[in-house]
Design a protein around this motif. Structure first.
Motif, PDB file in Angstrom:
ATOM      1  N   LEU A  15     -10.618  37.637  28.512  1.00 23.74           N
ATOM      2  CA  LEU A  15     -11.623  37.632  27.126  1.00 23.74           C
ATOM      3  C   LEU A  15     -11.704  39.307  26.535  1.00 23.74           C
ATOM      4  O   LEU A  15     -11.718  40.046  27.270  1.00 23.74           O
ATOM      5  N   THR A  16     -11.901  39.287  25.336  1.00 24.41           N
ATOM      6  CA  THR A  16     -11.778  40.544  24.573  1.00 24.41           C
ATOM      7  C   THR A  16     -13.260  40.812  24.246  1.00 24.41           C
ATOM      8  O   THR A  16     -13.569  40.045  23.363  1.00 24.41           O
ATOM      9  N   TRP A  17     -13.847  42.053  24.601  1.00 23.14           N
ATOM     10  CA  TRP A  17     -15.263  42.264  24.606  1.00 23.14           C
ATOM     11  C   TRP A  17     -15.333  43.377  23.718  1.00 23.14           C
ATOM     12  O   TRP A  17     -14.768  44.383  23.906  1.00 23.14           O
ATOM     13  N   LEU A  18     -16.458  43.438  22.823  1.00 23.14           N
ATOM     14  CA  LEU A  18     -17.026  44.718  22.073  1.00 23.14           C
ATOM     15  C   LEU A  18     -18.378  44.793  22.275  1.00 23.14           C
ATOM     16  O   LEU A  18     -19.252  43.816  22.225  1.00 23.14           O
ATOM     17  N   VAL A  19     -18.692  45.931  22.956  1.00 22.92           N
ATOM     18  CA  VAL A  19     -20.145  46.168  23.880  1.00 22.92           C
ATOM     19  C   VAL A  19     -20.748  47.217  22.860  1.00 22.92           C
ATOM     20  O   VAL A  19     -20.109  48.522  23.116  1.00 22.92           O
ATOM     21  N   THR A  20     -21.659  47.147  22.188  1.00 22.77           N
ATOM     22  CA  THR A  20     -22.483  48.401  21.643  1.00 22.77           C
ATOM     23  C   THR A  20     -23.580  48.837  22.717  1.00 22.77           C
ATOM     24  O   THR A  20     -23.795  48.173  23.467  1.00 22.77           O
ATOM     25  N   GLY A  21     -23.777  50.223  22.542  1.00 20.01           N
ATOM     26  CA  GLY A  21     -24.683  50.615  23.338  1.00 20.01           C
ATOM     27  C   GLY A  21     -24.216  50.644  24.864  1.00 20.01           C
ATOM     28  O   GLY A  21     -25.020  50.608  25.668  1.00 20.01           O
ATOM     29  N   ALA A  22     -22.937  51.078  24.812  1.00 14.48           N
ATOM     30  CA  ALA A  22     -22.258  50.875  26.181  1.00 14.48           C
ATOM     31  C   ALA A  22     -22.348  52.113  27.118  1.00 14.48           C
ATOM     32  O   ALA A  22     -21.881  52.083  28.159  1.00 14.48           O
ATOM     33  N   SER A  23     -22.998  53.125  26.620  1.00 10.56           N
ATOM     34  CA  SER A  23     -23.060  54.460  27.279  1.00 10.56           C
ATOM     35  C   SER A  23     -23.898  54.514  28.348  1.00 10.56           C
ATOM     36  O   SER A  23     -23.840  55.454  29.310  1.00 10.56           O
ATOM     37  N   SER A  24     -24.895  53.482  28.598  1.00  7.14           N
ATOM     38  CA  SER A  24     -25.968  53.508  29.529  1.00  7.14           C
ATOM     39  C   SER A  24     -26.478  51.977  29.629  1.00  7.14           C
ATOM     40  O   SER A  24     -26.141  51.221  28.787  1.00  7.14           O
ATOM     41  N   GLY A  25     -27.411  52.011  30.584  1.00  5.28           N
ATOM     42  CA  GLY A  25     -28.147  50.707  31.088  1.00  5.28           C
ATOM     43  C   GLY A  25     -27.418  49.600  30.974  1.00  5.28           C
ATOM     44  O   GLY A  25     -26.530  49.491  31.497  1.00  5.28           O
ATOM     45  N   ALA A  31     -20.412  46.161  30.724  1.00  4.83           N
ATOM     46  CA  ALA A  31     -18.911  46.502  30.301  1.00  4.83           C
ATOM     47  C   ALA A  31     -18.032  46.815  31.778  1.00  4.83           C
ATOM     48  O   ALA A  31     -16.991  46.165  32.022  1.00  4.83           O
ATOM     49  N   GLU A  32     -18.820  47.354  32.594  1.00  7.89           N
ATOM     50  CA  GLU A  32     -18.276  47.641  34.000  1.00  7.89           C
ATOM     51  C   GLU A  32     -17.866  46.308  34.699  1.00  7.89           C
ATOM     52  O   GLU A  32     -16.923  46.033  35.248  1.00  7.89           O
ATOM     53  N   HIS A  33     -19.068  45.417  34.731  1.00  8.11           N
ATOM     54  CA  HIS A  33     -18.887  44.066  35.180  1.00  8.11           C
ATOM     55  C   HIS A  33     -17.670  43.387  34.512  1.00  8.11           C
ATOM     56  O   HIS A  33     -16.802  42.643  35.365  1.00  8.11           O
ATOM     57  N   ALA A  34     -17.785  43.419  33.222  1.00  3.09           N
ATOM     58  CA  ALA A  34     -16.673  42.611  32.595  1.00  3.09           C
ATOM     59  C   ALA A  34     -15.259  43.113  33.117  1.00  3.09           C
ATOM     60  O   ALA A  34     -14.113  42.648  33.107  1.00  3.09           O
ATOM     61  N   LEU A  35     -15.171  44.412  32.883  1.00  2.00           N
ATOM     62  CA  LEU A  35     -13.694  45.236  33.250  1.00  2.00           C
ATOM     63  C   LEU A  35     -13.351  44.690  34.799  1.00  2.00           C
ATOM     64  O   LEU A  35     -12.225  44.457  35.069  1.00  2.00           O
ATOM     65  N   THR A  36     -14.382  44.762  35.806  1.00  2.00           N
ATOM     66  CA  THR A  36     -13.923  44.571  37.150  1.00  2.00           C
ATOM     67  C   THR A  36     -13.609  43.109  37.132  1.00  2.00           C
ATOM     68  O   THR A  36     -12.747  42.786  38.291  1.00  2.00           O
ATOM     69  N   HIS A  37     -13.931  42.126  36.523  1.00  2.00           N
ATOM     70  CA  HIS A  37     -13.362  40.694  36.392  1.00  2.00           C
ATOM     71  C   HIS A  37     -12.233  40.495  35.519  1.00  2.00           C
ATOM     72  O   HIS A  37     -12.331  39.247  35.000  1.00  2.00           O
ATOM     73  N   GLY A  38     -11.626  41.787  35.219  1.00  5.87           N
ATOM     74  CA  GLY A  38     -10.271  41.374  34.183  1.00  5.87           C
ATOM     75  C   GLY A  38     -10.515  40.968  32.759  1.00  5.87           C
ATOM     76  O   GLY A  38      -9.391  40.757  32.497  1.00  5.87           O
ATOM     77  N   HIS A  39     -11.387  41.450  32.288  1.00  8.46           N
ATOM     78  CA  HIS A  39     -11.775  41.294  30.816  1.00  8.46           C
ATOM     79  C   HIS A  39     -11.264  42.588  30.046  1.00  8.46           C
ATOM     80  O   HIS A  39     -11.016  43.641  30.757  1.00  8.46           O
ATOM     81  N   ARG A  40     -10.940  42.562  28.926  1.00  8.72           N
ATOM     82  CA  ARG A  40     -10.630  43.715  28.076  1.00  8.72           C
ATOM     83  C   ARG A  40     -11.789  44.241  27.231  1.00  8.72           C
ATOM     84  O   ARG A  40     -12.330  43.239  26.515  1.00  8.72           O
TER      85      ARG A  40
END
Length: 295
Positions: A15-25, A31-40
């Motif tokens: 899936l394609t995700w847009l995550v706000t406040g992705a610099s921390s927490g 975002a890291e979990h989604a990327l690790t599981h193959g998402h954009r």
């Protein structure tokens, strides 16, 4: 050794995700979990340093964009960048938030207004930007990161709670408006998670002595807090949110953390107690000949 971390692709379609406040927490962990599981994933926040480091590990599936959610131009740019890089947005995660503490009477107006601008209006405007595309496809997921404070308020955190209460109300309306269109919306109520928020939470206004036992005590606790006092694991929180997105159970409120379960449970119990008492009084306030209510 390679610097790129191979993705663990799920059986589900990426899936394609847009995550706000992705610099921390939670935003960064999700975002890291989604990327690790193959998402954009497009990672969006005001500060890019941590996001750049994460995106460098996933050069084919991660992008970074500067986003202050109070900026109309930056909101539009973030959505357009996602569309140009990865195509239609499948998942919007509204995670950006700010918090100031202090009694209602104590807090400065710029500070309590800022909490609504970021926590509520920024999220609402992001939703309004992505919804036309989701409606056209009859698909998509909106995830609003609320808080246990969005269900159960505390002294000294009233404005933060109010902004999250409002986000809960928006999400509940969206659920009903969008379900017939094949679009899902749900809110997440994390407890105290080890995200470094204790270093980013500031007192607002001058303390008033009359509030020493309530908001004053809360101020003292926040000043003395250490990460070990937060039970929530951001990686586990991220995994739970990811799982609800890719394999939905249909939950409308995703309560995460033992402290969130305890505090929200106490709020529900108190509400139920007053609701039970209302059985004796509520109908007495109707007109004697009132018919069935419209809602």
């Amino acid at each position: 050794m390679p610097t790129h971390t191979p993705a663990l692709v799920d059986s589900a379609e990426p899936l394609t995700w847009l995550v706000t406040g992705a610099s921390s927490g939670i935003g960064h962990a999700l975002a890291e979990h989604a990327l690790t599981h193959g998402h954009r994933v497009v990672l969006a926040a005001r500060s890019t340093r941590a996001m750049d480091a994460l995106a460098a590990r996933f050069p084919g599936s991660a992008r970074v964009v500067v986003l202050d959610v109070t900026s109309s131009a930056q909101r539009s740019a973030a959505v357009q960048h996602t569309l140009s890089q990865f195509g239609p947005i499948d998942v919007l995660v509204n995670n950006a938030a700010v918090d100031f503490i202090g009694a209602i009477e104590e807090q400065r107006e710029p500070d309590y207004r800022a909490q609504f601008e970021v926590n509520l209006f920024g999220a609402v405007d992001m939703i309004r930007l992505v919804l036309p595309g989701m409606r056209a496809r009859r698909a998509g997921t909106l995830v609003n990161i609320s808080s246990m404070d969005g269900i159960a308020s505390l002294p000294a955190n009233g404005f933060y709670s109010a902004s999250k209460f409002a986000l809960e109300g928006v999400t509940e309306a969206l659920q009903q408006e969008l379900a017939p269109l094949g679009i899902r919306a749900f809110s997440v109520q994390p407890g105290s998670v080890r995200t470094g928020i204790e270093a980013r939470t500031h007192a607002s206004g001058n303390a008033i002595a009359d509030y020493a036992a309530t908001s004053g005590r809360f101020r003292e606790q926040v000043a003395a807090v250490t990460p070990e006092m937060f039970p929530g694991d951001p990686a586990r929180v991220a995994a739970a949110i990811h799982d609800e997105i890719v394999a939905p159970t249909g939950r409308r409120w995703l309560v995460l953390g033992s402290d969130a379960l305890r505090r929200i449970g106490a709020k529900v119990a108190a509400l139920q107690q007053d609701l039970d008492a209302a059985v004796l009084t509520a109908s007495r306030t109707d007109f004697p000949d009132a018919g069935t209510a419209v809602l």
